[in-house]
Design an enzyme around this catalytic site. Structure first.
Site, PDB file in Angstrom:
ATOM      1  N   HIS A  35       0.785  -1.276  -0.103  1.00 15.32           N
ATOM      2  CA  HIS A  35      -0.039  -0.273  -0.022  1.00 15.32           C
ATOM      3  C   HIS A  35       0.611   1.231  -0.061  1.00 15.32           C
ATOM      4  O   HIS A  35       1.285   1.859   1.057  1.00 15.32           O
ATOM      5  CB  HIS A  35      -0.725  -0.078   1.197  1.00 15.32           C
ATOM      6  CG  HIS A  35      -1.867  -1.190   1.135  1.00 15.32           C
ATOM      7  ND1 HIS A  35      -1.550  -2.437   1.700  1.00 15.32           N
ATOM      8  CD2 HIS A  35      -3.201  -1.263   1.121  1.00 15.32           C
ATOM      9  CE1 HIS A  35      -2.603  -3.308   1.761  1.00 15.32           C
ATOM     10  NE2 HIS A  35      -3.729  -2.367   1.368  1.00 15.32           N
ATOM     11  N   HIS A 271      -3.852   2.905  -3.466  1.00 19.79           N
ATOM     12  CA  HIS A 271      -3.974   2.479  -2.046  1.00 19.79           C
ATOM     13  C   HIS A 271      -3.556   1.331  -2.002  1.00 19.79           C
ATOM     14  O   HIS A 271      -2.887   0.890  -0.895  1.00 19.79           O
ATOM     15  CB  HIS A 271      -5.448   2.497  -1.820  1.00 19.79           C
ATOM     16  CG  HIS A 271      -5.978   1.735  -0.550  1.00 19.79           C
ATOM     17  ND1 HIS A 271      -6.181   2.950   0.671  1.00 19.79           N
ATOM     18  CD2 HIS A 271      -5.943   0.555   0.050  1.00 19.79           C
ATOM     19  CE1 HIS A 271      -6.389   1.941   1.423  1.00 19.79           C
ATOM     20  NE2 HIS A 271      -6.305   0.590   1.334  1.00 19.79           N
ATOM     21  N   GLU A 422     -17.871  -3.958  24.366  1.00 14.83           N
ATOM     22  CA  GLU A 422     -16.998  -5.187  24.751  1.00 14.83           C
ATOM     23  C   GLU A 422     -15.965  -5.260  23.801  1.00 14.83           C
ATOM     24  O   GLU A 422     -14.861  -5.840  24.072  1.00 14.83           O
ATOM     25  CB  GLU A 422     -18.007  -6.591  24.392  1.00 14.83           C
ATOM     26  CG  GLU A 422     -19.115  -6.773  25.226  1.00 14.83           C
ATOM     27  CD  GLU A 422     -20.362  -5.956  25.118  1.00 14.83           C
ATOM     28  OE1 GLU A 422     -21.390  -6.097  25.637  1.00 14.83           O
ATOM     29  OE2 GLU A 422     -20.549  -5.180  23.930  1.00 14.83           O
ATOM     30  N   HIS A 484     -28.500 -15.251  24.865  1.00 11.76           N
ATOM     31  CA  HIS A 484     -27.640 -15.104  26.144  1.00 11.76           C
ATOM     32  C   HIS A 484     -26.971 -16.498  26.420  1.00 11.76           C
ATOM     33  O   HIS A 484     -26.115 -16.355  27.243  1.00 11.76           O
ATOM     34  CB  HIS A 484     -28.306 -14.465  27.017  1.00 11.76           C
ATOM     35  CG  HIS A 484     -28.628 -13.102  26.876  1.00 11.76           C
ATOM     36  ND1 HIS A 484     -29.136 -12.553  25.763  1.00 11.76           N
ATOM     37  CD2 HIS A 484     -27.983 -12.015  27.647  1.00 11.76           C
ATOM     38  CE1 HIS A 484     -29.416 -11.232  25.980  1.00 11.76           C
ATOM     39  NE2 HIS A 484     -28.647 -10.819  27.153  1.00 11.76           N
TER      40      HIS A 484
END
Length: 675
Positions: A35, A271, A422, A484
């Protein structure tokens, strides 16, 4: 000074930046992969930061009070490698750059952390570098609050981040940068490569956020519309950033991706692909760079070399630390220990004593409660323990009795309110560990480990310590239902290289698992814990010692067993009950508790044979999760009592019975295996 001007006796600043551009486009071309766009676009920013502001010493990449530099847009790795080579880091030779992305060389496609090296963190998955940097800046602020004294700022460094559009699009950057503003991380300074180009082209079609307002809303200082190719403007922005101690800073640098490549600059074609020989030749002409590939003119090389100023910076700090040590010898010794990553003297004796006390208590507890019991025993002895929870502190039980929460106004503490973040929490904890001085831990429900997955992978890839407290580990959490109830998560964590996974069955195994996690400096550790209470198991001292080997004989019968019952966590109780029932029918069953399959696998063959004798082919594994992974222990003649489907919403006791986690079913499966 204009952007082209040189200081007395020095090459022009643009020529110094062009050294980065030349090395980057040449290395990518040699590899036929990489890149070049970001290194060429950010070269002017990098030249100002690394030569005029960054506090670092090429001769000692890891001295404690260095500035931390994170290349969050890690695909632009040749920018970092060029800087390390030019400023004098001995391992980053021209040969390394010539072999960019090649096997056996440290110039990997994306920057990779190595202990003792100058790369502060592995980057590439976008957004995680800036999040690691938030953890590093938190570490600096917390250590400064703990150790600095009047006239002695032994902790006083900055965390600098280069990042691009992709990092700001990734959701993790929202999590981390929001918290960074709340915690007033004033020594976190980000330089945003605002070129509005990603792989798919102009970002106008998919990234129209008002970045300035977004970061102002987070509580950041934002410096917009800085010409990323004007050293004077860049320096002025950095000066403004440094002057604000209360807010992290985002400097928005307007740049041209692939700057200097006359036919491709400003386009996505620079890129992620080599420029090609013709475009490189045109870029050399455009930039006025006459040197052949990988050749840096001596005047430019000399102007870039930072070894003398780096050595002087570290020498000044060493002198300041000596004065600090003279006035505060105990604090100085503790700081040195913490930054060296050494556990306190007497740790092993303290851990042994604590585990013995927990065993003597014989308490029936959920292993999440047993985890808190272990934390209360261990954490006061370990001031480097710092942790938190993703808004589930009362459920994960990560806040021990000696926890002191930090805030933006008072960072002297060891507990972080991470909020519902999280992924950000896990990557921030990676940054805490990478900075040094802390053993990080964090908590959430096991099912939400999925949100953290790539940060877990990065911890494992870097082989860094990060303790993950995962509670509510199975259908045993009950009524919250299948959303859950994790069934596949423990198995998937076990598949991750360098990740140690522990699923303990009672208070003693939980304490041993915590001790292992604290001792384990070569990778992350997942502690998989129950919501429901589990009985204490009786053991001899030898059996307690064997827990640390990952798997051991918990209950046995005289002579060679007829069948092996292998279990983890809440199902160990079930295996013991089934063994008693089988014994009443004249069947000799051995119960093997295996809290950590990876640690057991690492034991010598003789020990593994003593626990799981090859001659006993009748085997049953029991775990309230997917059966994948257990067949290698039970073989083709065995069976697994598991759960290869999602759960249901109901009380835990009903669910265990519904899905066959009962003594009667385990006995029936065992007899079927024997027959």
């Amino acid at each position: 000074m204009s952007q082209q001007a040189a200081t007395a006796g020095q090459p022009a600043r643009r020529d110094l930046a062009n050294a980065i551009r030349a090395l980057s486009m040449d290395a990518v071309q040699a590899a036929n992969s990489g890149h070049p766009g970001a290194p060429m676009g950010m070269a002017d920013i990098a030249e100002v930061l690394w030569r005029d502001y960054l506090k670092h010493n090429p001769a000692n990449p890891r001295w404690a009070d260095r500035d931390r530099f994170v290349l969050s847009n890690g695909h632009g790795s040749m920018l970092l490698y060029s800087l390390l080579h030019l400023t004098g880091y001995k391992d980053f030779t021209i040969e390394q750059l010539q072999n960019f992305r090649q096997l056996g060389f440290i110039t990997a496609g994306h920057p990779e952390f190595e202990p003792g090296g100058p790369v502060e963190t592995t980057t590439g998955p976008l957004g995680q570098g800036i999040t690691n940097a938030v953890g590093m800046a938190m570490a600096e602020k917390m250590l400064a609050a703990e150790f600095n004294r009047a006239g002695h700022d032994v902790v006083d460094h900055k965390t600098w981040v280069f990042l691009g559009d992709g990092c700001l699009m990734e959701g993790i950057s929202h999590e981390a940068c929001s918290l960074a503003g709340t915690l007033k991380l004033g020594k976190l300074i980000c330089l945003y490569d605002d070129n509005k180009i990603s792989i798919d082209g102009d970002t106008e079609g998919w990234f129209t956020d008002d970045t300035v307002k977004r970061f102002e809303a987070y509580g950041w200082q934002v410096i917009p519309d800085v010409d990323g190719h004007d050293p004077v403007a860049i320096a002025a922005a950095i000066d403004q950033a440094v002057a604000d101690d209360e807010r992290p800073t985002m400097i928005c640098c307007k740049t041209v991706i692939g700057f200097g490549a006359p036919n491709k600059q400003g386009t996505a074609s620079t890129h992620g692909a080599p420029l090609g020989d013709d475009e490189i030749a045109a870029a050399r002409k455009e930039l006025g760079w006459d040197s052949p590939p990988f050749d840096i003119p001596s005047a430019i090389a000399s102007a870039w070399n930072c070894q003398d100023q780096g050595a002087a910076a570290e020498s000044d700090w060493n002198a300041a630390f000596a004065a600090y040590n003279a006035e505060h010898p105990e604090l100085a010794a503790e700081f040195a220990r913490r930054m060296a990553g050494k556990l306190p003297h007497g740790w092993c004796k303290h851990a042994d004593k604590s585990i013995a006390e927990i065993d003597a208590e014989g308490a029936k507890l959920a292993t999440r409660q047993a985890s808190l019991r272990a934390l209360n025993a261990f954490a006061p002895f370990l001031p480097e323990m710092a942790g938190g929870s993703a808004d589930l502190t009362g459920s994960n039980l990560t806040k021990h009795d000696a926890s002191t929460p930090i805030s933006g106004d008072d960072a002297k503490g060891n507990y972080v309110w991470f909020g519902v973040r999280e992924f950000g929490m896990t990557a921030i904890c990676n940054g805490l560990r990478l900075h040094g001085g802390f053993i990080p831990y964090s908590g959430t429900f096991l099912t939400f480990s999925d949100y953290s997955r790539n940060a877990l992978r990065m911890a494992a890839l870097m082989r860094i310590q990060n303790i993950l407290v995962y509670t509510h580990d199975s259908i045993g959490l009950g009524e919250d239902g299948p959303t859950h109830q994790p069934v596949e998560h423990t198995a998937s964590l076990r598949l991750m290289p360098n990740m140690s996974v522990w699923r303990p069955c009672d208070t003693v195994e939980t304490a041993v698992a915590w001790r292992y996690a604290i001792d384990n400096e070569t990778g992350p550790t997942s502690l998989v814990l129950t919501r429901q209470g589990l009985p204490h198991q009786q053991r001899t001292a030898e059996q307690i010692a064997d827990i640390a080997r990952g798997g051991y004989v918990l209950k046995d019968s005289p002579g060679t067993p007829d069948i092996l019952l292998i279990a983890t966590g809440s199902e160990v109780e079930l295996a013991v009950s089934a063994a008693d029932a089988l014994a009443a029918d004249g069947v000799a069953a051995r119960v093997v508790s295996m809290p950590s399959t990876d640690v057991f696998d690492a034991q010598d063959a003789e020990y593994r044979e003593s626990v799981l004798p090859a001659a006993v082919t009748a085997r049953v594994a029991i775990e309230a999760g997917v059966t994948e992974g257990w067949w290698r222990f039970v073989g083709t003649a065995g069976q697994v009592v598991g759960l290869d489907r999602f759960g249901e919403s109901a009380p835990a006791d009903e669910l265990f019975e519904h899905f066959g986690f009962t003594t009667d079913n385990v006995v029936a499966v065992a007899k079927d295996v024997l027959n």
